[in-house]
Design an enzyme around this catalytic site. Structure first.
Site, mmCIF file in Angstrom:
data_model
loop_
_atom_site.group_PDB
_atom_site.id
_atom_site.type_symbol
_atom_site.label_atom_id
_atom_site.label_comp_id
_atom_site.label_asym_id
_atom_site.label_seq_id
_atom_site.Cartn_x
_atom_site.Cartn_y
_atom_site.Cartn_z
ATOM 1 N N LYS A 105 6.221 7.387 2.377
ATOM 2 C CA LYS A 105 5.462 7.654 3.588
ATOM 3 C C LYS A 105 6.407 7.985 4.734
ATOM 4 O O LYS A 105 7.508 7.432 4.806
ATOM 5 C CB LYS A 105 4.640 6.418 3.971
ATOM 6 N N SER A 180 -3.442 4.655 5.830
ATOM 7 C CA SER A 180 -2.406 5.536 6.332
ATOM 8 C C SER A 180 -1.512 6.138 5.241
ATOM 9 O O SER A 180 -0.688 6.995 5.522
ATOM 10 C CB SER A 180 -1.515 4.778 7.322
ATOM 11 N N SER A 204 -4.243 0.275 4.205
ATOM 12 C CA SER A 204 -3.569 1.569 4.123
ATOM 13 C C SER A 204 -3.123 1.986 2.734
ATOM 14 O O SER A 204 -2.733 3.136 2.537
ATOM 15 C CB SER A 204 -2.356 1.589 5.066
#
Length: 493
Positions: A105, A180, A204
């Site tokens: 990420k 996320s 997330s």
């Protein structure tokens, strides 16, 4: 000189499970360069549509893969064997995830690669060193292919920001892949990666896994120390796997939690004992943001219930009482870090409306208010765990709604395309309310520090080719990560 004599066609590498790919790399059936080149080619072909990757580090990835192949050749020469895998199935001298392609990420530092945090308000400079999560997985032998799309500072349940195209759902590109860890989930679901690490501070990992039809495991607090953050006063964030199966998730967990005495992968196929499972639609967000689960969410819950009962578990309704003060306390803790982020005053206008609003409110709160919220959340944790203790596992829908259109949360969608990021409406509170109604059963699991898993048990069109994925969430007591993976495997995932 190739790392090993290969026998498998490289055309189908992405169709292998992560476990099968790991085995092919360890036996020499595939080289790290072949695997890396294959996934890089898929990224080049599909990422322009999906927006899963913000940065692709192709040259560095191929160099790292070549170094992995050289280690393989040297170990084979030293051992005098054609394979560096012994008769018991383990690798002699190679790390657990030798040559396995992954991506991180764009909240995670990778040495020499820019970490944008999804924000146009930050200076984008290469990270001087690996963050803890990248360091752990690089030590396990992975080859990093780049950085995946995230929302600004990881704050939202959708992966859209002002610096790169939105991350889209491989099953319906007009829909969001969640957040996320949305870019990572999209990449795994589209076969751009065999699996990926995510981080989960309020859902997330689980939200994008559910949106993209993956298994998503949020480990309990402290199980994967490399996922923790110093800017997380409530200790909400933990790293966990996004994968296409429980076995693949177990393999990644073996690397994420290397201090564990036994292997998740070795034990994941063992049948769990029959359990009492409490089914609940109760949410701590219900009073502040009343919501009604969509029919598709209830259909997934029914499908999951039937699967669990067919597997021998007893599912019964559970009434859980949540304190009405939760939404305010969680939001205070969740947004504390954005208030202290180092952003030049002249660049604050570049923040997305939700981030800018939460930052201003966080800066206006007193330390006493934050401490009061943290104390409440600790009491909430104790009270909730006590209630959950009447059952072996808790069962909820994974999401209350089907994956949302890109631009839906910000109010910027018109037709199938979002507005340009610079024209996003400024309704931060409406954005946040829509997120809480979309995923009302996620954040309290982080507050309680418990493990949870999402399992894609249902498709709106009856099968992946014709619909959207919907899933269930199972929440377990502390230390039940393996049990949750075993249940997912028992259900056929």
């Amino acid at each position: 000189m190739p790392a090993a004599q290969t026998t498998r066609s490289t055309a189908d590498i992405h169709e292998l499970t992560a476990v099968q790919l790991r085995d092919a790399l360890l036996t020499g059936e595939l080289s790290a360069r072949e695997a890396t080149a294959h996934f890089l080619a898929r990224i080049a072909a599909q990422n322009p549509l999906l927006g899963a990757f913000v940065t692709v580090t192709a040259d560095q990835a191929m160099a790292d893969a070549a170094a992995a192949d050289a280690r393989y050749v040297q170990l084979r020469k030293d051992s005098g064997n054609d394979s560096v895998r012994d008769s018991g199935g383990s690798a002699n001298g190679l790390p657990l995830l030798h040559g396995m392609p992954v991506a991180f990420k764009d909240l995670t530092d990778v040495a020499g690669v820019v970490t944008t945090h999804g924000s146009a308000a930050l200076d984008h400079k290469p990270a001087p060193a690996d963050g803890a999560l990248a360091a752990v997985l690089k030590a396990a032998g992975v080859v990093s292919l780049g950085k995946t799309q995230v929302p600004e500072f990881g704050l939202t349940a959708y992966s859209e920001n002002r610096i790169a195209p939105p991350s889209r759902n491989p099953h319906a590109p007009s829909r969001s892949s969640g957040g996320s860890s949305g870019g990572s989930a999209a990449a795994v679901a589209a076969g751009l990666l065999p699996f990926a690490p995510g981080t989960d501070g309020g859902g997330s990992v689980r939200i994008p896994a559910a949106a993209c039809g993956l298994v998503g495991l949020k480990p309990g607090r402290g199980v994967v120390p490399s996922g923790e953050s110093s800017g997380d006063p409530a200790r909400l964030v933990v790293a966990g796997p996004l994968a296409r199966s429980a076995a693949d998730a177990a393999l990644l967990m073996d690397a994420l939690a290397p201090s564990r005495d036994s292997s998740y992968l070795d034990a994941v196929a063992h049948e769990p004992r029959p359990m009492r499972i409490g089914l609940t639609l109760d949410s701590p967000w219900s009073r502040t943001f009343p919501f009604t689960p969509e029919p598709e969410a209830m259909a997934a819950l029914q499908a999951g219930t039937e699967m669990l009962e067919h597997a021998g578990h007893a599912v019964s309704e559970a009434a859980i009482r949540y304190d009405n003060r939760y939404p305010d306390a969680f939001t205070t803790a969740w947004t504390a870090a954005v208030g202290t982020a180092r952003i030049s005053p002249h660049r604050e206008a570049l923040l997305a409306p939700l981030t800018r609003t939460f930052r201003r409110r966080a800066q206006q709160r007193s330390v006493a208010k934050l401490n009061e919220s943290l104390a409440f959340l600790r009491q909430f944790e104790r009270d909730t765990i006590t209630q959950y203790g009447s059952w072996d596992l808790m069962l909820t829908p994974a999401l209350a709604q089907t994956p949302r259109p890109v631009g839906w949360f910000t109010g910027a969608a018109h037709g199938d395309e979002p507005w340009p990021a610079a024209e996003w409406p400024g309704d931060a509170d409406g954005d946040y309310r829509r997120q809480c109604e979309f995923a009302p059963w996620s954040s309290m699991v982080n507050v309680c520090g418990l493990p949870a898993i999402t399992i894609p048990v249902y498709w709106t069109g009856g099968q992946p080719a014709h619909g959207l994925p919907m899933g269930i969430q199972l929440v377990g007591p502390a230390g039940s990560e393996l049990l949750l993976l075993q249940v997912a495997a028992q259900l056929g995932f």
